[in-house]
Design a protein around this motif. Structure first.
Motif, mmCIF file in Angstrom:
data_model
loop_
_atom_site.group_PDB
_atom_site.id
_atom_site.type_symbol
_atom_site.label_atom_id
_atom_site.label_comp_id
_atom_site.label_asym_id
_atom_site.label_seq_id
_atom_site.Cartn_x
_atom_site.Cartn_y
_atom_site.Cartn_z
ATOM 1 N N VAL A 132 -2.987 18.585 1.140
ATOM 2 C CA VAL A 132 -2.141 19.779 1.273
ATOM 3 C C VAL A 132 -1.157 19.911 0.101
ATOM 4 N N GLY A 133 -0.639 18.804 -0.396
ATOM 5 C CA GLY A 133 0.304 18.859 -1.533
ATOM 6 C C GLY A 133 -0.372 19.416 -2.766
ATOM 7 N N GLU A 134 -1.621 18.980 -2.972
ATOM 8 C CA GLU A 134 -2.397 19.468 -4.123
ATOM 9 C C GLU A 134 -2.625 20.980 -3.975
ATOM 10 N N ALA A 135 -2.918 21.404 -2.735
ATOM 11 C CA ALA A 135 -3.146 22.838 -2.483
ATOM 12 C C ALA A 135 -1.866 23.635 -2.746
ATOM 13 N N TYR A 139 13.624 10.108 0.744
ATOM 14 C CA TYR A 139 12.492 9.207 1.031
ATOM 15 C C TYR A 139 11.201 9.969 1.327
ATOM 16 N N THR A 140 11.167 11.275 1.043
ATOM 17 C CA THR A 140 9.929 12.033 1.284
ATOM 18 C C THR A 140 9.005 11.900 0.076
ATOM 19 N N THR A 141 9.479 12.338 -1.093
ATOM 20 C CA THR A 141 8.648 12.204 -2.298
ATOM 21 C C THR A 141 8.695 10.741 -2.763
ATOM 22 N N ASP A 142 7.899 10.426 -3.769
ATOM 23 C CA ASP A 142 7.734 9.013 -4.144
ATOM 24 C C ASP A 142 9.057 8.354 -4.515
ATOM 25 N N ASN A 143 9.235 7.159 -4.005
ATOM 26 C CA ASN A 143 10.471 6.391 -4.233
ATOM 27 C C ASN A 143 10.135 4.923 -4.034
ATOM 28 N N TYR A 201 5.366 22.875 -12.143
ATOM 29 C CA TYR A 201 4.785 21.732 -11.435
ATOM 30 C C TYR A 201 5.882 20.697 -11.150
ATOM 31 N N PRO A 202 5.944 20.053 -9.983
ATOM 32 C CA PRO A 202 5.101 20.300 -8.815
ATOM 33 C C PRO A 202 5.527 21.573 -8.100
ATOM 34 N N GLY A 203 4.524 22.294 -7.603
ATOM 35 C CA GLY A 203 4.780 23.635 -7.089
ATOM 36 C C GLY A 203 5.246 23.699 -5.648
ATOM 37 N N ALA A 254 5.682 12.059 6.952
ATOM 38 C CA ALA A 254 5.969 11.252 5.760
ATOM 39 C C ALA A 254 5.251 11.852 4.561
ATOM 40 N N GLY A 255 5.675 11.456 3.356
ATOM 41 C CA GLY A 255 5.045 11.935 2.122
ATOM 42 C C GLY A 255 5.778 13.141 1.558
ATOM 43 N N GLY A 256 5.435 13.496 0.325
ATOM 44 C CA GLY A 256 6.152 14.545 -0.393
ATOM 45 C C GLY A 256 6.257 15.860 0.364
ATOM 46 N N VAL A 257 5.166 16.277 1.026
ATOM 47 C CA VAL A 257 5.182 17.574 1.715
ATOM 48 C C VAL A 257 6.083 17.526 2.960
ATOM 49 N N SER A 258 6.466 16.326 3.391
ATOM 50 C CA SER A 258 7.369 16.242 4.554
ATOM 51 C C SER A 258 8.775 16.713 4.195
ATOM 52 N N SER A 278 0.904 14.366 1.349
ATOM 53 C CA SER A 278 1.406 14.179 -0.013
ATOM 54 C C SER A 278 0.477 14.900 -0.986
ATOM 55 N N GLY A 279 0.635 14.576 -2.277
ATOM 56 C CA GLY A 279 -0.212 15.209 -3.281
ATOM 57 C C GLY A 279 -1.645 14.699 -3.227
ATOM 58 N N GLY A 280 -1.850 13.519 -2.651
ATOM 59 C CA GLY A 280 -3.195 12.940 -2.615
ATOM 60 C C GLY A 280 -3.738 12.723 -1.211
ATOM 61 N N HIS A 295 0.874 -1.184 0.000
ATOM 62 C CA HIS A 295 0.000 0.000 0.000
ATOM 63 C C HIS A 295 0.910 1.233 0.000
ATOM 64 N N HIS A 296 0.717 2.101 -0.989
ATOM 65 C CA HIS A 296 1.624 3.240 -1.184
ATOM 66 C C HIS A 296 1.750 4.122 0.073
ATOM 67 N N MET A 297 0.630 4.416 0.729
ATOM 68 C CA MET A 297 0.699 5.326 1.879
ATOM 69 C C MET A 297 1.331 4.645 3.088
HETATM 70 O O1 KG4 Z 1 4.442 11.780 -1.899
HETATM 71 P P1 KG4 Z 1 4.511 12.473 -3.200
HETATM 72 O O2 KG4 Z 1 5.819 12.473 -3.962
HETATM 73 O O3 KG4 Z 1 3.442 11.916 -4.206
HETATM 74 C C1 KG4 Z 1 2.166 11.530 -3.794
HETATM 75 O O4 KG4 Z 1 2.018 10.401 -3.295
HETATM 76 O O5 KG4 Z 1 1.280 12.426 -3.909
HETATM 77 O O6 KG4 Z 1 4.053 13.987 -2.939
HETATM 78 C C2 KG4 Z 1 4.035 14.940 -3.957
HETATM 79 C C3 KG4 Z 1 3.555 16.258 -3.382
HETATM 80 C C4 KG4 Z 1 3.362 17.338 -4.430
HETATM 81 O O7 KG4 Z 1 2.098 17.940 -4.226
HETATM 82 C C5 KG4 Z 1 4.501 18.321 -4.159
HETATM 83 O O8 KG4 Z 1 4.200 19.654 -4.498
HETATM 84 C C6 KG4 Z 1 4.669 18.160 -2.671
HETATM 85 O O9 KG4 Z 1 4.521 16.773 -2.431
HETATM 86 N N1 KG4 Z 1 6.002 18.596 -2.207
HETATM 87 C C7 KG4 Z 1 6.193 19.664 -1.411
HETATM 88 C C8 KG4 Z 1 7.597 19.782 -1.232
HETATM 89 N N2 KG4 Z 1 8.198 18.764 -1.935
HETATM 90 C C9 KG4 Z 1 7.202 18.052 -2.529
HETATM 91 N N3 KG4 Z 1 5.313 20.503 -0.828
HETATM 92 C C10 KG4 Z 1 5.829 21.499 -0.069
HETATM 93 N N4 KG4 Z 1 7.157 21.678 0.135
HETATM 94 C C11 KG4 Z 1 8.066 20.857 -0.425
HETATM 95 N N5 KG4 Z 1 9.366 21.037 -0.215
#
Ligand code: KG4
Ligand code: ZN
Length: 344
Positions: free
Chosen positions: A171-174, A308-312, A186-188, A277-281, A145-147, A113-115
């Motif tokens: 929050v990532g989408e926002a 290991y924050t964004t997808d890997n 993108y990604p912003g 955890a997740g991209g926004v971390s 994360s983005g989702g 499971h991805h999350m």
């Molecule tokens: O976990 P992830 O790589 O993919 C998903 O499972 O969604 O997360 C991607 C999200 C994107 O919305 C991206 O903008 C956000 O993580 N993100 C960040 C940062 N690095 C990636 N948001 C805020 N600050 C960052 N440094």
């Protein structure tokens, strides 16, 4: 980890990153992420393009990860793969590839499971860098994360209790939508983070009132747009001239509810360990504020290394290593799942 630890080939293709890692148990031997840049002009991921790009990138990325890890095909003990949630077409490419490999190599398949994998990334070991401390169960994990935007108690490698989550956008989408309003790429999220280091959070937005540990980001996005429109009337160049201040203000408004939610989760659960955890971390302000919260409350804080924050795929391997220890294997008849709400 003993030398008898399994050699795992881990594959992640749930969105727009084709990622492959090779692990010995929890130790990362290689971790390759092939990010798809072809979505940039569209300001978001185009699902059909993503699946095609996975088709092209997957086999070369697997070969590269194996050669970087100096692991021959014959040494692979199991294949761990993201089964969901994510974009169905993207998932199908990675999952079908993993099932075929499992059959042809005669090794078990592990569905991940991805999350959950994002939350288990804290257990990864990297011999080349200073070893990060590893949490004990249970710990509170803010998964952003983005989702997803969730507060979860990780009770065990496969026991996750959801405390609260976003009621609308993640929050990532926002972050990504706000970055689009500022004409950043993108990604912003990472761009807002970078520009915010030079700015002052002087613009304010109306933030929604939510029950404890619940989040909402759709109203905030609208409020950011309104504030920009009002300010543009005063200064037509504000979005470029004041870019760092807009980014600092947006970032602060995005992070504040997360820290409040985390504080509430600590209060309610009494758990003394917190993780993100997740991209926004990867976000600097979030990392700084979570660290400060840990110091204030004298809690152990676990921040994932940036890789290991964004997808890997290393994180898929971490979940796979736990599953292997507990002999939780998948079947060739298992299908990829675009929606997979395991802990609601
Ligand atoms: O976990 P992830 O790589 O993919 C998903 O499972 O969604 O997360 C991607 C999200 C994107 O919305 C991206 O903008 C956000 O993580 N993100 C960040 C940062 N690095 C990636 N948001 C805020 N600050 C960052 N440094
Ligand atoms: Zn993710």
């Amino acid at each position: 980890m003993t030398t008898s630890a399994p050699i795992l080939l881990a594959i992640e293709s749930s969105c727009d990153d084709t990622a492959v890692a090779v692990l010995r148990g929890f130790e990362v031997l290689s971790n390759i992420v092939h990010s798809q840049v072809l979505h940039d002009p569209f300001g978001g991921v185009v699902p059909e393009l993503a699946s095609r790009a996975h088709m092209e990138a997957l086999a070369p990325t697997v070969n590269f990860a194996l050669s970087k890890a100096k692991v021959p095909w014959s040494d692979i003990t199991a294949i761990a793969v993201t089964q969901g949630p994510g974009l169905l077409g993207s998932l199908l490419v990675g999952h079908s590839f993993a099932k075929s490999l499992s059959i042809s190599l005669g090794v078990p398949l592990i569905n991940v499971h991805h999350m959950e994998a994002h939350m288990l990334a804290h257990f990864l070991i990297e011999k080349s860098v200073q070893e990060a401390p590893i949490p004990d169960f249970p710990y509170i994990c803010l998964t952003v994360s983005g989702g997803h935007t969730q507060l979860v108690i990780v009770r065990d490698w496969n026991v996750f209790d959801l405390l609260g989550e976003t009621q609308d956008d993640a929050v990532g989408e926002a972050f990504d939508k706000a970055a689009k309003l500022l004409s950043l790429g993108y990604p912003g999220g990472p761009m807002i983070d970078r520009h915010a280091t030079k700015g002052v959070a002087r613009f304010s937005f109306s933030e929604p009132k939510m029950p404890p540990m619940q989040f909402s980001y759709s109203g905030l996005k609208t409020s950011i747009l309104r504030s920009m429109q009002d300010e543009v009337k005063r200064n037509p160049n504000t979005l470029t001239e004041d870019l760092p201040d807009w980014c600092a203000s947006i970032q602060q408004a995005m992070i504040r509810p997360l820290i409040n939610g985390l504080r509430e989760a600590i209060d309610q659960s009494g758990i003394q360990q917190i993780a993100i955890a997740g991209g926004v971390s990867a976000n600097r302000l979030l990392r700084a504020q979570v660290t400060a919260l840990g110091q204030e409350l004298q809690l152990a804080v676990y921040l994932p290394p940036l890789s290991y924050t964004t997808d890997n795929a290393a994180m898929i391997g971490a979940a796979g290593a736990f599953a292997f220890q507990h002999k939780r294997f998948g079947q060739v008849s298992d299908a990829a799942k675009a929606k997979w709400n395991k802990y609601e």
